[in-house]
Design a protein around this motif. Sequence first.
Motif, PDB file in Angstrom:
ATOM      1  N   GLN A  68      -9.472   5.648  -5.548  1.00  0.00           N
ATOM      2  CA  GLN A  68      -8.275   6.128  -5.682  1.00  0.00           C
ATOM      3  C   GLN A  68      -8.013   7.224  -6.981  1.00  0.00           C
ATOM      4  O   GLN A  68      -7.702   8.818  -7.060  1.00  0.00           O
TER       5      GLN A  68
ATOM      6  N   ARG B  18      -7.678  14.963   7.233  1.00  0.00           N
ATOM      7  CA  ARG B  18      -7.476  15.019   5.498  1.00  0.00           C
ATOM      8  C   ARG B  18      -8.210  15.170   4.900  1.00  0.00           C
ATOM      9  O   ARG B  18      -8.283  16.139   3.961  1.00  0.00           O
TER      10      ARG B  18
ATOM     11  N   GLN C 294      -4.512   8.628  -3.898  1.00  0.00           N
ATOM     12  CA  GLN C 294      -4.003   8.643  -2.296  1.00  0.00           C
ATOM     13  C   GLN C 294      -3.748   6.698  -1.943  1.00  0.00           C
ATOM     14  O   GLN C 294      -4.138   5.820  -2.520  1.00  0.00           O
TER      15      GLN C 294
ATOM     16  N   GLN D  78      -0.677  17.379  -2.454  1.00  0.00           N
ATOM     17  CA  GLN D  78       0.320  16.118  -2.124  1.00  0.00           C
ATOM     18  C   GLN D  78       1.006  16.861  -1.152  1.00  0.00           C
ATOM     19  O   GLN D  78       1.482  15.762  -0.496  1.00  0.00           O
TER      20      GLN D  78
ATOM     21  N   HIS E 233      -6.933  15.782  -7.606  1.00  0.00           N
ATOM     22  CA  HIS E 233      -6.344  14.972  -6.272  1.00  0.00           C
ATOM     23  C   HIS E 233      -5.338  14.322  -6.879  1.00  0.00           C
ATOM     24  O   HIS E 233      -5.209  13.658  -7.190  1.00  0.00           O
TER      25      HIS E 233
ATOM     26  N   TRP F 136      -7.994   9.859   8.398  1.00  0.00           N
ATOM     27  CA  TRP F 136      -7.817  10.369   6.675  1.00  0.00           C
ATOM     28  C   TRP F 136      -8.931  11.472   7.260  1.00  0.00           C
ATOM     29  O   TRP F 136      -9.556  12.241   5.255  1.00  0.00           O
TER      30      TRP F 136
ATOM     31  N   LEU G 255      -1.065  15.703   2.154  1.00  0.00           N
ATOM     32  CA  LEU G 255      -1.702  14.519   2.764  1.00  0.00           C
ATOM     33  C   LEU G 255      -0.568  12.816   1.693  1.00  0.00           C
ATOM     34  O   LEU G 255      -1.405  11.777   1.692  1.00  0.00           O
ATOM     35  N   SER G 256      -0.106  13.042   2.894  1.00  0.00           N
ATOM     36  CA  SER G 256       1.063  12.118   2.353  1.00  0.00           C
ATOM     37  C   SER G 256       1.646  10.754   3.513  1.00  0.00           C
ATOM     38  O   SER G 256       1.755   9.687   3.294  1.00  0.00           O
TER      39      SER G 256
END
Length: 821
Positions: A235, A140, A246, A120, A243, A137, A123-124
């Motif tokens: 998601q 990432r 997102q 997290q 993970h 994206w 990847l924010s």
Amino acid sequence: MSDWLGGALVSEVLKGLIQEAKTMIDFKLLSEDLASTMERMIPLTEQIETIQGKADFFDYGDLKVLKQTIQRARKVLDKCQRGGVWFYEKPLVSRKIKGINKDMVKFCQMDLQLHQYRNQLGLSVVVGNIDDKVEGWSKRMDSLSVAPVPAFTDHLCSVPKLDKPPVGLDWPLMDLKKRFIDNTTAASLVVSAPPGCGKTTLVTHLCNNVDVKRHFKHILFNVVSSTPNFRTIVQNLIQYNGHAPQTFENDTQATVALRKVLEKLTEDGGPILLVLDDVWQGADSFLEKFRISVRNYKVLVTSRSEFQSFGPTYCLKPLEYENARALLVQWASRPVPNNASPDEYDNLLKKILKRCNGFPIVIEVVGVSLKGKSINTWKGQVESWSGGKKTILDSPRPSVLQCLQPSFNALDPDLKECFMDMGSFLEDQKIRASVIIDIWMELYGISSSVVCMKYLEDLASQNLLKLVPLGNEQEEGFYNEYLVTQHDILRELAIHQSGLETFFERKRLNLEIREDQFPDWCCLNQMEPIIINASLLSITTDDLFSANWIEMECPNVETLILNISSQNFALPSFIAGMKKLKVLIITNHGSYPARLTKFSCLSLLPNLKRIRLEKVSVTLLDILHLQLVRLKKLSLVMCSFGEDFYDIEDETVDVSRALPSLQEIDIDYCYDLDEVPYWVCEVVSLKSLSITNCNKLSLLPEAIGNLRRLQVLRLSSCINLSELPETMKRLGQLQFLDISHCLGLRKLTLEIGKLQKLKKMSMRKCWRCELPDSVKNLEDLVVKCDEETGLVLWERLKPKMRSLRVHVEEMEHNLNLLHMF
């Protein structure tokens, strides 16, 4: 790396154990499950080996537990490979293999959170124009190190389990495998059939097939239903693979993320099967988003419709007569009705089967309604259909409901009401039994949760819903460990029955709002508020709803169910006018906790007794300030509290006066809970405190000793809880203590022996925990534990006492151990 397994790397040892497990003959199914779990752990252990350079890294914390579990696996597999398992030992070895597999899965689940928090951080944020966002994206997602481990939440991509082998699906299973699984050129396929024909059962049967599980490294099962949400499914796939969820601003970003996840999975572990279950008509554009050119990737869809542009169709047919007869006999005819001649019995079977026309869901419900009944009841069932259409093929949906009508009619009046209430939940929703029980206790004035649970069991016994235990210990009065599901045909039957009343007389009403579009009946007279007289109101909004509410008056609503999907949700102002409201349930179906605003409107509800919030962001001090003097139960599931959760003590609020009736607090899977808020220990009326699956919780406050009326304390699966405060000796009314799966717990309160009313303690997977000497004063204490913990307790307590009774799971195989105690 450490030399505790002969100098080999942990990942290499796992690979060797996997090969041994796959060659076992006596315990084939169990060993294949164990091999599958260990295969999922290899990327995880390899990553740990890459990051950590210390030789003793596996000697500390949860990794030490993993080390011990792998040692147990090696010992059991070695014994099996040497042929040293006698016939009488097989039940014990089976349990050991199951226990090892369960512990490995548990470790994977605990590690998942660490991956989520770590990932997290990087990847924010997405900035720039749309092209920059997509490129960002992509980069990432390239950096993701996907660990294919099970997710915590039970609805994320996991394949459902079947209670028993389905009748009549062996040939469709073989045919489907041949056409789709074994066909290397087939990338997608749609299983199509009318509702209730067994599409989901067939595909679930396929996904649980040993050959299919061996072929596909990853089988990802997603229920789509009438409101497909592409971003949510992506998601879920990201979460399932280790993970944090997102946020996607558009479907283009979600498509990039999906491709990257699929590519990473195929690189790490092999073929992927993605199942999209219950896709409704008109979802062509939705399905096209999953058409991605990735090696070893297949998509299997179930639907009432055909999607020729997406892929070929496999048409599932209703059961043939012999299979349909076998299914009906299985559910209805054991024993055969009294006073029925063979010819009469066979004739009735034929008439019933002709009406059911091979639809499994109808056969099962009708069959169970006839089980153990007289021959006259069977005749009455057939005659009750005489005025309708002759087969469900004439008009599928109305006639299916007509076939099921007698099963509803046969219910007791109380069960009819309870069954119709089930239509207030979303299609395909997995509902905690405790949610339904909360509603029924207040809606019908039932004083005992046991009675409500009995209603659920009665409906399940009639095949009108399914009651699924989650595998953990079931304690009377605590029903979070049960899930309730219902076939969509049965849900439609419940809604149909509720809709037979005129609009203004209905006891139940469902309001679905898509984007900002309200149903037509809400817009008949926009000059006046809509008057709703129902006592149970269910409102569902999607992630595009702007909170632009119409005016409504709901003077008789006693239970309000809010299903939301947006990240910010303002409670509608008309809630303040629900003066009879007793139960409020807010469930967020999005990926991130939803921030609730306008919470203060609840302070105007004088009769509110139960609040349940799921996956929302809220400050508990807000609830304290509401001063709900009749609130009896507060439930918080997967909630986020943030930095403001604990708050400096508010001396302006007298907790005992603000919440004088609160008896039960239930906090479950709240990941950022690392401290119990101060005011909880000032709720002197509290009788039950449950804090479970909160992995950041490390200590309980000393002030917990103030809860002198507390009877039940549950702390299960709080893996970082290290000790219990000494002030717990003041909990003189405590009767049950649950510390199961508290893997970090080392010691209990030294003077626990002063708790003379403590009758039961659950200690499964707590072999590290020391029982103090004072426990010898509790002569009637029953400790429930697993076999390993039981053996440890026996070795530690043998010199001290003989009065403690230890109940070991599966006690019929452990009589010698019990006799020692």
